[in-house]
Structure formats: structure tokens, C-alpha cells
Scaffold this motif. Sequence first.
Motif, PDB file in Angstrom:
ATOM      1  N   TYR A   1      -2.319  -5.316  -3.362  1.00  0.00           N
ATOM      2  CA  TYR A   1      -2.145  -5.219  -1.896  1.00  0.00           C
ATOM      3  C   TYR A   1      -3.487  -5.315  -1.169  1.00  0.00           C
ATOM      4  N   ILE A   2      -4.559  -5.112  -1.905  1.00  0.00           N
ATOM      5  CA  ILE A   2      -5.862  -5.315  -1.247  1.00  0.00           C
ATOM      6  C   ILE A   2      -6.085  -6.826  -1.090  1.00  0.00           C
TER       7      ILE A   2
ATOM      8  N   HIS B   1      -7.105   0.957   4.166  1.00  0.00           N
ATOM      9  CA  HIS B   1      -6.376   0.965   2.889  1.00  0.00           C
ATOM     10  C   HIS B   1      -7.007   1.887   1.866  1.00  0.00           C
TER      11      HIS B   1
ATOM     12  N   ILE C   1     -10.329  -2.905   5.666  1.00  0.00           N
ATOM     13  CA  ILE C   1      -9.708  -2.642   4.355  1.00  0.00           C
ATOM     14  C   ILE C   1     -10.244  -1.326   3.804  1.00  0.00           C
TER      15      ILE C   1
ATOM     16  N   SER D   1       0.861  -1.197   0.000  1.00  0.00           N
ATOM     17  CA  SER D   1       0.000   0.000   0.000  1.00  0.00           C
ATOM     18  C   SER D   1       0.886   1.233   0.000  1.00  0.00           C
TER      19      SER D   1
ATOM     20  N   ALA E   1      -4.055  -8.014   1.689  1.00  0.00           N
ATOM     21  CA  ALA E   1      -4.659  -7.668   2.997  1.00  0.00           C
ATOM     22  C   ALA E   1      -5.744  -8.691   3.340  1.00  0.00           C
TER      23      ALA E   1
END
Lengths: 275, 315, 519, 608
Positions: D192-193, D210, D206, A101, D196
Motif C-alpha cells: 500500500y505504500i 501512512h 507518505i 493501509s 500510495a
Amino acid sequence: MADAPLLEVNDLSLDYGRGKSLFRALDHVSLEIHRGECLGLVGESGSGKSTLGKAILGLAQSVGGEIVFDGREIQRLPPPMRRRLAKDLQVIFQDPYGSLSPAMTIGRILAEPLRVGGMRYEQAKTAVGEMLERVSLPREWIDRYPSEFSGGQRQRIAIARALIRQPRLIVCDEPVSALDVTTQSTIIDLLIELQRETGVAYLFISHDLAVVRRICHRVAVLFKGQIVEQGGGEKMTTNPDHPYSKRLLMASPVADPTEQARRREAWLQVRTGQA
Amino acid sequence: MLKFTVKRLVSAVALMVFVATGTFFMAHKAIPDPVANLFGKVSFTAEQYEAKKAQLGLDQPILTQFWNWFRHLLTGDFGTTWVGAPTPIIKDLAVRLPVTLSIVILGLAVMAVLGAILGVLAGIRPGSWGDRMISASSVVFFAVPGFLVSIALLWVLAVKLGWFPVSGYIKPERDLLGWLRSITLPAVSLALGGVVMIAVQLRNAIVTANSSDYVRTLRARGLPPRAVALHLLRSAAPAAITIIALMFVSLLSGAVILESMFNMPGIGSATKDASQTGNIPMILALTVVSVLFVVIVNFLLDLVLGWINPKARIK
Amino acid sequence: MKRLTKAAAVCFAASASLAFGGCSPSDEAATPTNDDSGYSGPDHISITQSFSMNGWEIGQSGSAFAGTFYSAVYDPLYLIDGANEPYGVVAQDTEISEDGLTYTFNVRPGVVFTDGTELDAAGVVTNLEYLAAGFGTASTYAKVAGFAALDEDTVEMTLSSPDPVLLYNMGLGGSYLASPTALASPDYAEATAPSGSGPYVFDEAASLVPTDYVFTRNENHWEADRWPWSYLEIHVVQDFTGAGTAQNMLTAGDTNVMYASWRPGLEDDAEANGWEMVENYSAWDGVMIADRAGDVIEPLADPKVRLALNLVMDREARLAGATVDPGTYVTNQVFAKVDPDVESYPYDIEQAKALLAEAGYADGFSFDVPAGGYFDDTMALIAQEWAEVGVIANMVQLTPDVYNQQVFAGKWPVFAAKLQLYGNPMKTVQDYFTTGAMNNPFDSSAKDPVMTDLIAQFYEAGADTDAISKQINEHITAESWFGITAHTRDLYVLADGLTVKPVQGLYVPNFQQFLPDAK
Amino acid sequence: MSETVALATAEVLPAVQPAEARPQNRSVAFRFLTQPGGWIPLLLVLAILVLAFGAPLWGLQDPMHIDPRVADQAPSADHWLGTDSTGRDLWSRLVWGGQDAFRGAAIVLVVALILGVPTGLIAGYHGGLADGLLGWVSDVLMSLPSIIILLIVAGLTHQNADVLMAAMGVFMAPGYFRLTRSSTIAVRAEPYIDAARVAGISHTRIVFVHIWRVIAAPIVIQTAMTIGVALGMQAGLQILGVGDSQAPSWGGMMSSAMGSLRTNAWLIVPPAAMLGLVIAAFAIMGARLGEITGNRSEKAKHLTRAEKAELAGAAAARAAEATQPNQDLMVAVKGLKVTYATAKARVEVVHGVDLAVRKGEVLGLVGESGSGKSQSIFALLGLLAGNGYAEAEAIWVDGQNVLTLPAAKRRALLGRTIGYVPQEPISNLDPMYTIGHQLVEPMRKVLGMGKAEARAYALELLARVGIEDPARVMGLHPHEVSGGMAQRVLIAGAVAGHPKVIVADEPTTALDVTVQAEVLELLRELQREQGMALVIVTHNFGVVADIADTVTVMKDGLVVESGAVGSIFAHAADPYTRELIEASSKTPSRAALDEGGVGAGAPAKGGV
């Protein structure tokens, strides 16, 4: 590896889209991964290799078959049970720029899985520091942002994130394909050392036979959603049996003119015979 | 292409029905006792009140009123206006629509032409003074509301220099030049905000296209600059066209103020009067008509977009 | 900015009181003597005004705004001259009976409507019966029992009780005649063009309703030769931006008559462009204290309280502003002819406080007043002045049309207003003091014995209406029935050598008033 | 009125690519405050806010007090801005008016945010029915001329300003909805989600950790724009007579000022100027923030014509003395330097490179990313990006030094003498045109063929490059074909003009291994058939071994080694070259590594 497999995939099928645009991504796929083993999954785009990775990670729903992890079917787990699985089952993605991220420091990124496990950020900091050093990155960089790192360094951070809760299986979806050739080999060697140290198993997805040969104990070749052949790393990357495996091997160019000339001749035979 | 067109048509009709129903009930809730307002300055007795109420059909339950109104709407009959001489609204609209449409369409034309010219100039030579000037001014023109611009224009061009009539609308069939002169100021005032929007949008699209791979490959084929420019324009067009669709809606809104300022009897000024006098049939007619235009314009622009950009067809 | 000298101001005031329309600035510049043949003015009149109209149906012509439009296309039975006296147009040789209950008149021959119908007595009666039920004209004929066509060209009106204001009201716009055949058709009300017999015909094609109206000559009008213009125009301009739209049209020649209110520099512009300015004291400014019996606001019943409310208004200060019309005539009387014997209210806060204490309201009282009409500034100033003596007027926000409707429906005991001044005292009495009259929402006269008696005398046949209206004026001033601060004037700015004789009951004059030989 | 413009801002401002959004939020604020375009408008707005909401403290005159005696006075000592037509003090009304303006804008903002952002998150994150429904409602709101509805609402609420502003907020919500939705969809697609979710992080966390961090910046930009539009519309409604005419408000002041525009024009200046100033300040702040957080790379400073002319001049002078290379070289580049001009500095990426390929032979140009190999060939082709320029002692193509040629003549070489095969197949075909059109157009405009003749030749070429059903493919659009097929079309395009040399920039990198072998074979056949020279850029020594006659290895903008394929592979002089060869040549199998217990780090001898 006589004991029971860590991961069993039995007769797994998965479809995308509906009606006219239905596309069968996985067609009755079965495979096993044992503790500490690295199974290579090789195939071209559209072969379904990433889809299999996603199915195992619960990011895609299959239409049939089972995925048994450590003796337990994990596809229909209720969300809380599934979340507890996060400790043992992790992932490393291909795109170094997309897997971290951009809006968080690497310290927070690495601490996040620990905090889900109930640890507070301060406590997690020490574990994060150790992990950074383990993937040979300075501990002091904990407060930096992903954009300040190179592709190779970012993949190291992604590996650290995957390993931080000592998982038992990591799905590596083309972890080095986006890197330069020289950086690729350093990352592969890091993965090998970590596997030897922690006994973690890898499902290593790639399209590059040279990479697979270096890291995988066993290799499965996937073609249009079906596993056409499975076997030891040495055999599958020098003298596979299935014609597609052969074509795949012969199509990958090798950095040796004489060897490559010979391979091209063999490839031409196969191609003309087939055409 | 046909499936795409039908889909757009259905959603357009659904939108119209939703707006018509929504506005009907909102207007009736907004003006619970319209009859009282309509008597204006003359005092009235109880039975005159009831007679008027019955005449307007307001004594029936709300749902029957809605159904009667909706049924007539489908045949294009908006009923009669409650304020002023009780003439059929469709006749009134027939006089008013050309006025608003002249302003809005001239405004759109000015916006599209000027916007395109500025956009292409800035796009072809990014970083040039023209480009910097446009992006800088886009912030200012975007900020300044249309009615302030129109006051400045009115003051300088009409009152001081007298190039344009100060107010009033001249029917084209009576005096074509006079008509054009009478609608120029309001149209330009409305258009200025849009010109910069389109210019900036077109400029960005051209710059992106210019640095794209396929344009480099076309140049590598030896294609002359003029042919390459055509490719650039075609790939930049969709961005500008979507903005035009958005600007059309704000032009209509802007017309409400400008028509009052320039004393032009369009649907804009009628909306302002109708909403203040509680003239419900007129409010409903004006809303339905303006949304109809918005829907038609969006539909046409969607077709054009679909025609230009093959990928959009399967959207 | 050339300030008008005190003397000139007086002259304006005088002209208002004498109601003979003399002494208007136009007198100084000798009006060009134009006999019938030698008319030297422009070939058309184009009036720019801010009042629109609601269609051609004669029943709603009663309002003071639509007169101009109707006077072009319709012939009226009666009109009002510059001296505010009614005179016959289509109605000739009018005779009123001793007891004032029967009116007879002959119908002028040769009146032909655009749809070909000839006007006869029966046609007049059809019109009168229609007007008697008309939205705007019903009040004019309230006291008329019936109409009858005695013969081919004589009409008789019989009244239920004497009405000295009948002919004046008919002349103010209540007696325009439409073609009887048109009146008979069911959708007459929705007609988008008039079927009149007047000197001009409405040219719907060339017009652009609701902002531009064009009228072309009606050649076979019975006095066509008296009308020198080939066409007439009316432009309706809501001067939203105040950019002087009308004046710019005048300068540009798009119009040659402008209805305007005064502003600094108007005289200089007029002089520079050779325009003529004619004034008309048409309305009073201030606040209407309607609830004189204290039905809603109890303290208002006490004349001392009403006087106190008047004493705190600094009428002279209102003239001090740079943009206030110097022609504004400070008075608190409602009659157009201001009676010099009736003393005006001084500006005296102490006395006001004393009066309020006497009436038992030393620490004041509060009530709601409407806002959102076009008179918010007037109300805000008065509210501020009342607040100095503890009287709190809370302004409640409404839309303009809701304001008008509720105010005249008697929902607001006190409201700011700008209401008509009538040159004829009889009309003033009828409109402000008789039961059911528009400007008398709380019908205070009925609750004041002195007033009911005076009104009764006023309506007896052959009463000396001037003397009675003088007594009424003295009574309402003593009892502080109104919160009037001044009489304001409208100005007609005429180019191309045009001139006009304004009528004090109409905001914009009829076209007859522009005729060279206008009465 | 300008409410839909707010919706356009999402398009006008650079669509923020969340993946690369500038991460250091802390330094975004820092960089914003250090830019004049940032702190000046911010300071101005804050000053006006303090002035307006601190109104009681400044000892202003009562904004409501009417005094006819001082009506319409010009600015003076006791009335800084003069008085309006009822004698009220303009300066105090302007200050108190600020409260009304900002209050209204705040209500609009809150309502728009509450309605727009969560719905955008839901629609973007979950998609499906929610996305469809909310999307439709947003379209409806956007297609309504808001002034009409607001006028009705004004009637409903009897001029209650707060409810009216809330209604305006509803009309501004689609702006936020569209922005939040598109940003969320972009973020949702990021790996990256998924990482996660695999790490066991819940959906809500999330979304609110995020996704929120990345879409926060664009929302702030949209807010700056929305406030500006809200202020403008609020004033517009007040001018139409909506709301309380007595209470001090900028729109109200303008409305009454318009009534006396002719008599006292000054009255409209203070409110109009203040409103315009505040709106412009917010708009500028929005634009600056957009630039800082936008993904726009260093502001590319496009070379002006003058600069390019000057460079060309210098090159021409140097070329005069350059010696003539030997005849059998098809392409020879001497001392090539490539530099890119960014806003701050000029960055040289190629520092004096020599390249050569003989007629009919294949040169493998090898190097890792950032080695300058692609920039070199684009310099050769003359197709550098806008802010790049090349200098060289000489660039000989087919016996001519192209640097001495006028631009038009040099361009004439492209497509006739030099062919180009790009790397990414799909993105190198114009999405707007069919494949047929993109083949035929250069044939007609460059090779001067007639329509039918060009079409026939195109069909013939497509067949030659191995496409089964050429006629069908001619009618397809780029998004309807596979990567392999698109690359074959591009090769057909490159050879159409019978060029003497083909320059291919990593032609097979984006393709699957089996397709790569086919394309390499095709290139080899065409090259042999037409006796063309071929410069093939790659990072894979396997490709070099497969097709190249000579090799040039580049690193960090310099040539580290050059020579015949055999000698380079057998005994490369430069250690970097050896390392590259080792990395992609036969490596020990995992089993071998495990037995030997050899540290995985050290590369063992041998290969695959």
C-alpha cells in the motif's frame, strides 16, 4: 486497434544488484497496449513480469529503453509531472492484506487519490460512495477498517481505488492469485465489466494461464526477462508456437481427467525430448 | 566467515577510536581547570600552580596533549593518575579490573544460566503457571532499579543473616571461598534484571520455533522429542545471546553504583571518584577500558551468533 | 534508648576542657592493668575507618588523616601524647636555646630502615630538608632557617624566628623519617611501598589498595618487644549505605577497632558486645565567617553584624534531634579548652534585629555560600535562621573536591565547615590566626591591630602562651570572629579488650596510642 | 545502567507487524481503558502527577524547612510520613519530589523522541548511507556505559539537572531509533505504500500519514518503558551524589536515607516505594498496550496435560466398539472432529469427517481455504498445534486404530509407516542446519542407520528425486536453494523410511507451474514404484485430475462429496463440487466472451 498504442515499451532493460550479484531482470523487452485492451503478461517467478509492471509505474528505474505513455516518455519525468500522471496510470496489487493501509478507514483510503487531485474529503465522499457501489460493496461501509473485510472484498476496494480517478491504464500485478478459486472468477468478471464500461486498459500480470485466457485479449509470455512470444488470447492459451509457451501450457493441469491425461502425455514427450 | 569477522573487527576498532577521541575532548571541556582541583585542601602559590600544570603537561596546546595521550594509549600506557599517590594508571587498573570483572562475569553467568533455565521451562510449557509467572514478573524486575534490589539483599542476607560479608572484596588468591562470597551479592543484584530479560526472550523464541513449520516436519519424520528440543534450542539461542550482549553494557553501568555501595575497589567506584575530582587521565582510562570490554564482548557474541546462525554470516 | 544523664554530659565537657583525656567513659570500667609481660589483648589490631590515604611519600603526612598508616611503618622524630604535649621518639634529649632559635637533639641509636640503611644525624638532616619542602609538611618548618648534623648523632635546627608550635607540629605527623637512600631516588614519590624503619612493614601482596592495608611485624625494630601485636590491618570503608558496614565487621570479628560517629543504640551495642568506647572531641561544627574585614561582603566588617548572625542560631535546638550525639558540647569558642569566663552567645532574635538595624542593615543583605561539600545540612539550617532577620545566603552547588579547594583558596567569605580542634592552644592560634595558615583564608588577623599585636606577643621567645591565647579567645569572642555552634566528638569503639589514648589533633590515633603503656 | 534495557524492550515486546497492526486506534484506547491492567496504572500515574504538580494547593508544609527538634520522627498526625534526619517533613518532600522526577523524565523523553524518531524514519525510509551512518552512531551510543559519560557531563554542567537529563535523553534515543527504523522498514515493504506513491502521494505525506499511523502505537509502548528507565537512572545518579542535595527529589531523599539506613531504615521506604510504584505502573501500561496492539492472535490457550489425557481417554473408549474396516484400506478415518481452544471459547473447525484411501491408490482431498482439509490430515498425523485437539470414532492406519495406541507407539508410525510432504518448501527446512544434516538425522535416529550408511542413502535419495549434484546440495543451507529443489529434498525425506502412505499438504501450491508438473510427476513415480498410498491435499482440481484415483471434496469442515475421479468430474452430484470444477476447467477466451456479449458474470460452458 489501428490507432496509436496507449502504452509503448521499446527495448526496455533493467538490472538488480551490482558487480558479482548483478541480475538482469528485463532484457530488451518491447510491447504495446491499446486503449480498452487487456494485455496478459504471463511468466514464472523470476521471469521479470512484476519488474516490468514496476518499471511502468515508476517504482523501478530501467537501465535502457523507453516507456511511452500516450505519446510521452514517462521514465525521466520530474516528480510533479510524474505525480500528475497518477490520474491516468494506476495499480492493483496481489496481496489483499497488504494493499490497503490497516490504519485508515476504506473511505479515507479511497478518498486519498482524489484529495491529491485537489478535492476535499467531504466532496470526495460522494464519489467514494458511488465507487463502492460500483464494485458492489454497500456505501454505508465507508467508515470501516480493511481488517473487517474478506480477501475478495479487499481486492474490490483496491480496484475501486485504482478506478476512482478514471485512469486510462491499470497495471494489475497478479490481482487474483491470492484468492480462492470461486472468488477469483467473480473478481475477474468485475474487471471485465469495468473495462467494457470505462474503456480502461489493463496490463494483467499472472502465472495462471486459465485466468489469463478469461480476461486477456492478447497475451505475452515472459521467460528470464525476455518476451518469447506474443499473440491472441485464444491462440496463446490453446496452441502457442514457442516451446516454452508450449511447456507452460502443458504444465498447467486442467480440471478434466481425460484432457489432463492427454496433456500429461504431451508434456512427457516434450520433457524427454528436451531432457 | 573470515570476511564477516574482519568486517566486525574493523568496525570495533573504529568504535574504540571514536569513543577515545570523543571522551578526551569532552572531558577536557567538562573540566577546564583541572589543576586547581588537584591541590585539595592545601593552599598553593602561583608558581606551584604553574609547576604542577607543566608537570601534568596541561600547558601544551590541546591537540598535542591529545596526540601524546593517544600515542601512549596505543601502547597500553594510560599515564599516571592525578589524584592520590601518582602511580601509573595501568597498575591501578590491574588491581581494579579483576574486582569489576569478577562481579560482571559472575553476574553474566548467573543471568545466562538462570535466564536459560527459566526461559526453557517457560518455553516448553507455554501457558503453564511458570510461564505466566515469568512474563508477569518480567515487568516488575525490569522496573525495579538494580540498586534497590541490592539494598534489600544486603539488608536481609548480609546484615541480618550474615551469610555474606557486608562489604569489601577479598582477593581470590587469598581466600577463594571468601572471594566468591564477597562478589555474590553485587553480582546477583546486577543480574536479576537481566535474568528475566533473557528468560522472556528465550521463551518467546522457543514458542515461535515450536509452532514453526520445520519443527512440525521434523516431528513428522518421527524425530524423538529430545532431538526436536535440540533443534528448538539452537533456533532460540540467537535471541538470548543478543540480549546478553545488551545486558553486559548495563551490568558495567550498574557496577558504578554497586561497587560504591559494597565498598569494592573496582573500575565502577573509581569512575565515580575520578569524575568528581576531575582526574582526567583516570576518567579516560576507565571509559576506554569499559568500552573495550563492551566491544570485545559484542565481537565474541557476534562470532558465536555467526557460528550458530548461518544466515547471519552474510549480514 | 538510654539517654545519657546530664551529669555524664558534663563529664564529657569537663574532659574536653581539662584536655587530660580523663573522665572518659572508659574510666568507669577499670582498664585492665597490664604490665609489660602480662599483655592479655588480641594478637592484632584491625582498624576500620573512612579516611583513605594518598601514598607513602612522607612529605604529605601533615594531614590529620594519614597518621595511622604512617605510624605503623615510619619512626617519627617527635609524637604528641594524650596530654597534647610533644615528646621525643627518634629525637632524644631535645634542648631549646634561650632565644628559642636553636633546637638540638640526639639521634636514637639502632634505628635501621627496611632497605638496610642505618639512621644517623646526616640521614635525619636529609629527611628534615625533604620535609621542609614537602607538600603537606612545609608549613610545619616555615620558620626553620636550616638543619645541621653537628656530629655523628646530633642534629641542630636553627630558626629564623621563634616558633612555639614547631615540636607540636612535628609531633602531629610532620616528622616521619624515610630511608635517606630511598629519598635520594628520583621516583620516590611514586613508590607503592614505604621504606621506613617503623615497628611494622607494609605487606603489599596481602593488601588491596585502596581499601585494605596489612602490616607485618618488623622484628629488628629498636623497641620491637614493646609492640605486642603480630600484625596490623587498616580497612577503609566509605560507609555509603550507612548500613553500619564497620559495625557489622566489628560484630563479625573482621575488625576490632571502629572509628565511628555516635548514633542511637551504639552504647547498648557496645555494652552487649563488651566493646569499649573512647571519645575524642576532634572538630567544631558551624559556619566560618572568614571575611571579617568585609573585603567581599561589606556588612561583615561590623562586629555587630557578626554578633547578630550568631544570636539567631538556636544552638540548644540543634541538640533536640533524636539522632544528635548527646556528647555534642554547645559552645561558640574555637579553642578546644572552652574558657568558662568567656560568655556564650544567647539565642535572641530581637537583639539580633536591633544590632542589624544599628549597623544599618535593618532590611538585611544577601550573599552566596558554597554547597555540595559534606556540610549542606548545616549550611541549610543556618541559612534558614539568618533568613529570619533578612540575611539571605544563596547556596551554590559544587562537587565535594571543588568545594574543599575553593573554600581554602579564599574564594568564599562564608562557608559551613567542620574544622579541627587542637588540644594545644598554641596550635589553634597558629592554624586559625597566623598569616598563610590553612584555616585563615582571608588573613583577618593582619587587618585587626589588636590581633596583630597579640600574635606578635605570642611568638616572642618565652611568652606565656596560655595567658596570651586566653586574651585572643576573649577578643575573637567579643568580635564574633566565628559562627561556631558546638564541639563534636568522634568515637573509637574497641573490641577484644583493646584500649586507646586519643590525641585531640588527630582524627584517627596513631598505633602508639594503642600500646598498653601509651603516654 | 538499565538504559540499554530500554533498547531490549523493542525485542521483548512482540515486534509489531505493521500490516496486521490492530487498525482501530480508537478502540485500542478504548480496550486499554477497559482492562484493569490499563486503567489502574494510568489512574495511579495521573493521581501522582496531579499530586506532584498541584503541590502548592494541598497546604503541605514547606519541604525545605529544617527543624532539628523534630528530626527522625516516625510517621505521626502532623508528619504523615515522619521526618528525615534534618527534621524536614517527608510527605511534602515526597510530593514536591514528584515534580523533579517527572520533569527529569519529561526532558529525557522529549530529547530521546526528537533524536530517535525522525532519524529512525529517515534511516528506515531512505536506507542507504543515512541508514548506515545513523545505525553506526546508534551502535556507538548503545555500547557506551552511560553512567560514566553522565558523570562526566555532571561535572561539565556543574550539576545542572536539565542538561544532565538531556544527555540521558541522548542515550535513550537509540531505543527509539531502532524501533522506528525497524517499523518503518516493515511498513515501507508493504504494497500500500507503493500504491500510495503510484497515486501521486508525496514522500513526506507518505511518511507522516501512512507510516506514522502504524508506528505510533509501538512508540507509545516504548515511551512507557523509557519513562520507567529514565526515572530509575535519574534516581541512580542522584544517589551517586549528582545534583542538589537540598531540593526535594526522590533520588536525593534515597541518597540521604541511605546515609542513615542503620539508624532510621524507614527513611528509604517512601521514596523507594514511590519510585518503584511509578516505574512499575509505566512498565505495566507499556506491556498491556503491547499486547493490545501486538499481532499476537487470540491468546492461544494451550491444552494442559490433564485436558489432553481426558480427551484421549474418551477416544479410546469409543474406538473399542468401532468396526474393523475392510482390509485393503491403508487409511480410514471415521467421524473426525477437530477443535481449537482459544482464550475465550472452543472453536470446532472439522465437524465429523470420514476419509479413506486404499493401499497403492491416490486420494485427492480438495477444498478452499478454511474448509478444514489441512486440519484433517494434521489430526491424522497427530501433529495439531498446541491448542488444537482431535476426536474421532476411529483412525485406522495400516490395520491399526492409532487412537488406541499409546503416544510413543503412535509417534513410531511417523517416518516409518506415514510420510509427510509439507506445502511451503523453504520454511519447512531448519535454517540452522545443512540439508544433509536434516536428511541424515532422522535416518540415524529413527531408522537406526550408521553415519556413513545414512549419508550414502541420503545421496542416493537426492539423486532419485532429480537433484543433479547431491554432494554439493548436502552441504548447502535452506536459504541457499530454490523452492523446487527444497521440495524435492522434503520428498526425499518423506520417502526415506519406505512409508506405506504419504500425506502431502498442497505440495505444489507454492511452486511455479513448470516445477509443479515435475514434482507431481516425481510423486506419481515414487508412489507407483513403492506401491504407497498417497493422500494429496489441494485446492486445484487440475492437480486432482492429474494424479488422483479418488476424490473427497470438503467445505466448511464437512465432506460434501466423495468418489472415483471419473464419476466426480463427469457428473458431480453436489453443486459446490460442480462450481469448483467449472472455475478451474476450460473457460471461454476473452474474445469469445466479448462476441457473445454474454455477461461476464455467468460462467459459459467449456474450458481452457
